[in-house]
Design a protein around this motif. Structure first.
Motif, PDB file in Angstrom:
ATOM      1  N   ARG A 214      -4.875  -8.321   4.592  1.00 59.55           N
ATOM      2  CA  ARG A 214      -3.540  -8.832   4.923  1.00 59.55           C
ATOM      3  C   ARG A 214      -3.087  -9.902   3.936  1.00 59.55           C
ATOM      4  NH1 ARG A 214      -6.074  -7.379   9.604  1.00 59.55           N
ATOM      5  NH2 ARG A 214      -4.818  -6.277  11.173  1.00 59.55           N
ATOM      6  N   GLY A 253       1.135  -2.704   5.004  1.00 59.54           N
ATOM      7  CA  GLY A 253       1.869  -3.438   6.023  1.00 59.54           C
ATOM      8  C   GLY A 253       2.364  -2.592   7.178  1.00 59.54           C
ATOM      9  N   ARG A 256      -0.148  -4.431  11.389  1.00 59.31           N
ATOM     10  CA  ARG A 256      -0.159  -5.879  11.216  1.00 59.31           C
ATOM     11  C   ARG A 256      -1.463  -6.468  11.721  1.00 59.31           C
ATOM     12  NH1 ARG A 256       4.020  -7.072   7.722  1.00 59.31           N
ATOM     13  NH2 ARG A 256       5.711  -5.649   8.181  1.00 59.31           N
TER      14      ARG A 256
END
Length: 256
Positions: A214, A253, A256
């Motif tokens: 992330r 993405g 999440r």
């Protein structure tokens, strides 16, 4: 956030590590239930959406074998990224097999996996020779390097098409503190900017997993991430298909 999709190269080396643990003397007996078969793992990864397959033929043949490389070249439809040391033996194999991309890496006999980036400055002449020979047969070259500005600038002088930024320091810092991780991420960002401005495509790899990705996906100019250990490990729980799908969704993405 990336404006275009980041590609996923699945490194299948550690499936071969498991095979060699049991079948070191019979790794080539594919018709006799020698498992796991790295080529079969790669085919499952391909069907799950992998954009490429990465494999490292080490000088000591500790996991991937020569026959794996040759069979992989024949079997998969996505690009083959062959990691290898800067040696004449490996160059000869690459010139014969002709993978889509060769990733030149440093190699130490005692390391479990590749630790640290290639010293492009110290090995510039040899690397330029390797890049030239590979380019003559249509094979693009990538250099696995630490996010050091001078190494990146020297890489751009070798004629390579890609650099793969070594994300190992970031991956280690991620478990120390957020500040340490951000510091290493900034080093990677600066290196990515320098590489892109020099006309190089930017890849990243080493230690990327389902949590730290992330942050890694924030890096600019990313063309591809090459991820192996984390995907093979997750596959023990979910199967390789789901492990690949989840990683690809995370890196862009979608999750999440």
């Amino acid at each position: 956030m990336q404006s275009q999709q980041i590609l996923l190269g699945v490194n299948i080396d550690h499936s071969a590590t498991v095979r060699q643990a049991r079948y070191r003397e019979h790794a080539l007996d594919r018709g006799r239930m020698v498992e796991p078969d790295p080529v079969e793992i790669a085919l499952h990864a391909q069907r799950a959406g992998a954009d490429g397959i990465t494999m490292h033929l080490r000088e000591d043949r500790r996991h991937i074998q020569d026959s794996d490389v040759r069979l992989m070249r024949d079997m998969i439809q996505v690009p083959l990224n062959l990691e290898m040391a800067c040696t004449q033996e490996m160059l000869d194999i690459a010139l014969e097999v002709r993978p889509d991309v060769v990733l030149l890496v440093p190699e130490g006999r005692q390391e479990v996996t590749t630790e640290g980036g290639l010293d492009v400055i110290g090995g510039r002449d040899n690397i330029c020779t390797m890049v030239s020979h590979l380019g003559a047969v249509g094979v693009e070259t990538s250099l696995f390097i630490d996010p050091d500005p001078e190494q990146v600038k020297t890489a751009a002088q070798t004629g390579c098409a890609y650099v793969e930024l070594h994300t190992g320091a970031f991956a280690s810092a991620f478990y120390e503190s957020r500040e340490a991780a951000r510091y290493e991420l900034e080093r990677l960002r600066i290196a990515a900017d320098i590489a892109a401005n020099a006309g190089l495509k930017v890849n990243a790899g080493h230690g990327i997993n389902y949590v730290n990705i992330r942050m890694v996906r924030e890096l600019p100019h990313l063309h591809e991430m090459n991820i192996g250990h984390s995907i093979i490990s997750r596959a023990l729980y979910t199967g390789i298909t789901e492990a690949v799908r989840e990683m690809k969704a995370l890196m862009n993405g979608v999750l999440r």
